[in-house]
Scaffold this active site. Structure first.
Site, mmCIF file in Angstrom:
data_model
loop_
_atom_site.group_PDB
_atom_site.id
_atom_site.type_symbol
_atom_site.label_atom_id
_atom_site.label_comp_id
_atom_site.label_asym_id
_atom_site.label_seq_id
_atom_site.Cartn_x
_atom_site.Cartn_y
_atom_site.Cartn_z
ATOM 1 N N GLU A 77 -71.279 63.370 -48.781
ATOM 2 C CA GLU A 77 -70.057 62.874 -48.356
ATOM 3 C C GLU A 77 -69.927 62.214 -47.166
ATOM 4 O OE1 GLU A 77 -66.494 65.268 -50.888
ATOM 5 O OE2 GLU A 77 -66.985 66.417 -48.921
ATOM 6 N N ASN A 127 -61.507 68.837 -55.363
ATOM 7 C CA ASN A 127 -61.364 69.601 -54.038
ATOM 8 C C ASN A 127 -59.960 69.440 -53.651
ATOM 9 O OD1 ASN A 127 -61.367 70.888 -51.644
ATOM 10 N ND2 ASN A 127 -62.814 69.479 -50.375
ATOM 11 N N GLU A 145 -64.481 68.489 -43.227
ATOM 12 C CA GLU A 145 -63.352 69.200 -42.629
ATOM 13 C C GLU A 145 -63.434 70.531 -41.889
ATOM 14 O OE1 GLU A 145 -61.068 68.186 -45.971
ATOM 15 O OE2 GLU A 145 -61.164 66.019 -45.672
ATOM 16 N N SER A 159 -63.818 59.028 -51.275
ATOM 17 C CA SER A 159 -62.689 58.134 -51.911
ATOM 18 C C SER A 159 -63.341 57.643 -53.097
ATOM 19 C CB SER A 159 -62.706 56.889 -51.033
ATOM 20 O OG SER A 159 -61.901 57.128 -49.653
ATOM 21 N N GLY A 177 -61.064 60.100 -47.524
ATOM 22 C CA GLY A 177 -59.643 59.983 -47.478
ATOM 23 C C GLY A 177 -59.172 58.657 -46.548
ATOM 24 N N LYS A 181 -58.146 70.828 -51.485
ATOM 25 C CA LYS A 181 -58.057 70.919 -49.798
ATOM 26 C C LYS A 181 -56.712 71.515 -49.844
ATOM 27 C CE LYS A 181 -60.693 67.152 -49.360
ATOM 28 N NZ LYS A 181 -61.035 65.558 -48.318
ATOM 29 N N HIS A 226 -68.101 71.835 -46.091
ATOM 30 C CA HIS A 226 -67.183 70.611 -46.063
ATOM 31 C C HIS A 226 -66.921 70.243 -44.670
ATOM 32 C CE1 HIS A 226 -63.997 67.733 -46.579
ATOM 33 N NE2 HIS A 226 -64.489 67.691 -47.946
HETATM 34 P P1 13P Z 1 -61.257 62.011 -50.936
HETATM 35 O O1 13P Z 1 -61.832 61.805 -52.270
HETATM 36 O O2 13P Z 1 -59.740 62.329 -50.730
HETATM 37 O O3 13P Z 1 -61.692 60.915 -49.961
HETATM 38 O O4 13P Z 1 -62.027 63.220 -50.330
HETATM 39 C C1 13P Z 1 -63.330 63.522 -50.762
HETATM 40 C C2 13P Z 1 -63.629 64.854 -50.280
HETATM 41 O O5 13P Z 1 -63.674 65.172 -49.048
HETATM 42 C C3 13P Z 1 -63.980 65.983 -51.326
HETATM 43 O O6 13P Z 1 -64.459 66.944 -50.872
#
Ligand code: 13P
Length: 249
Positions: free
Chosen positions: A167, A10, A97, A213, A173, A12, A95
């Site tokens: 997740e 992803n 976010e 992560s 992150g 982002k 997601h």
């Molecule tokens: P990270 O791998 O940066 O923690 O992000 C995970 C994520 O949100 C994938 O959609």
């Protein structure tokens, strides 16, 4: 029950056009001939160009969102038809976010899921609890609710085109990962919840990715868990070396 390993990146709101093309080209080379399923979730504006790079490879082209409605007067939205027109096969929905920064509700996410499935796309449905919810002992309850709400109205036949990504929000992150045992426990719980919503067969077949992560150093141990069938990778998907290393784990 043999489920294929499914690793998705992803991206982002990262990369520029040149970086996106270079990353996609490098991944096509690195993943050539490898078994398993791979997908990259690319920013809308680069989908067309990146799609031309991954065309004919073993990497699926994914979007990070889609409109819940068909083409029409919906300023700023991008439809399933538009995504398919540029070669997109998969879409990441729900997601954290989008849930927590944009305020997407379970109801809206469900509309998007049903729209994407009805229009022939494959869906990666993200679920996961906040830190406060985990600390309050509510992780399972939150995941069960998000699964039931996100999949409402989805048929068992359509479910074959759904992947779940667990997740935990506190692991995204942050460099913190769920321990393999904790992640496995929630993955098993989610699979059993799918069995309650659909059937044991549907639960055994569905791919459940871990996200938060995940990196080359911890991927092997996480992916070795019985109910962890893949990963949804954020930060580590932005470098061909680390994404390929996770795919090789
Ligand atoms: P990270 O791998 O940066 O923690 O992000 C995970 C994520 O949100 C994938 O959609």
């Amino acid at each position: 029950m043999a489920r294929t390993t499914y690793i998705a990146g992803n991206w982002k709101m990262n990369t520029n056009k040149a970086d996106a093309l270079a990353l996609a080209k490098a991944l096509v080379e690195r993943l050539k001939g490898k078994g398993g399923t791979y997908m990259i979730g690319v920013p809308f504006v680069y989908l067309d160009a990146v799609g031309a790079v991954v065309k004919g490879s073993n990497i699926l082209l994914g979007a990070q969102d889609v409109a819940a409605t068909a083409n029409g007067a919906h300023t700023g939205e991008v439809s399933t038809a538009m995504l398919k027109d540029v070669g997109v096969t998969s879409v990441i929905l729900g997601h954290s976010e989008r849930r927590h920064e944009i305020g997407e509700s379970d109801e809206l996410i469900n509309k998007k899921v049903r729209r994407a499935l009805a229009d022939g796309l494959e869906v990666v449905l993200c679920i996961g609890e906040l830190l406060a919810e985990r600390e309050a002992g509510e992780a399972e309850q939150v995941c069960a609710f998000q699964l039931s709400a996100g999949l409402a109205g989805v048929t068992e036949a359509q479910l074959k085109r759904v992947t779940i990504a667990y997740e935990p929000v506190w692991a995204i992150g942050t460099g913190k990962t769920a321990t393999p045992a904790d992640a496995q426990a929630i993955h098993r719980f989610c699979r059993d919840h799918i069995a309650k919503l659909y059937s044991r067969q549907a639960a055994d077949d569905i791919i459940i990715q871990y996200g938060g992560s995940m990196k080359p150093e911890n991927a092997k141990e996480l992916l070795a868990q019985e109910d962890i069938d893949g990963g949804l990778i954020g930060g580590a998907s932005l470098k061909a070396d680390s994404f390929a290393a996770i795919c090789e784990a």
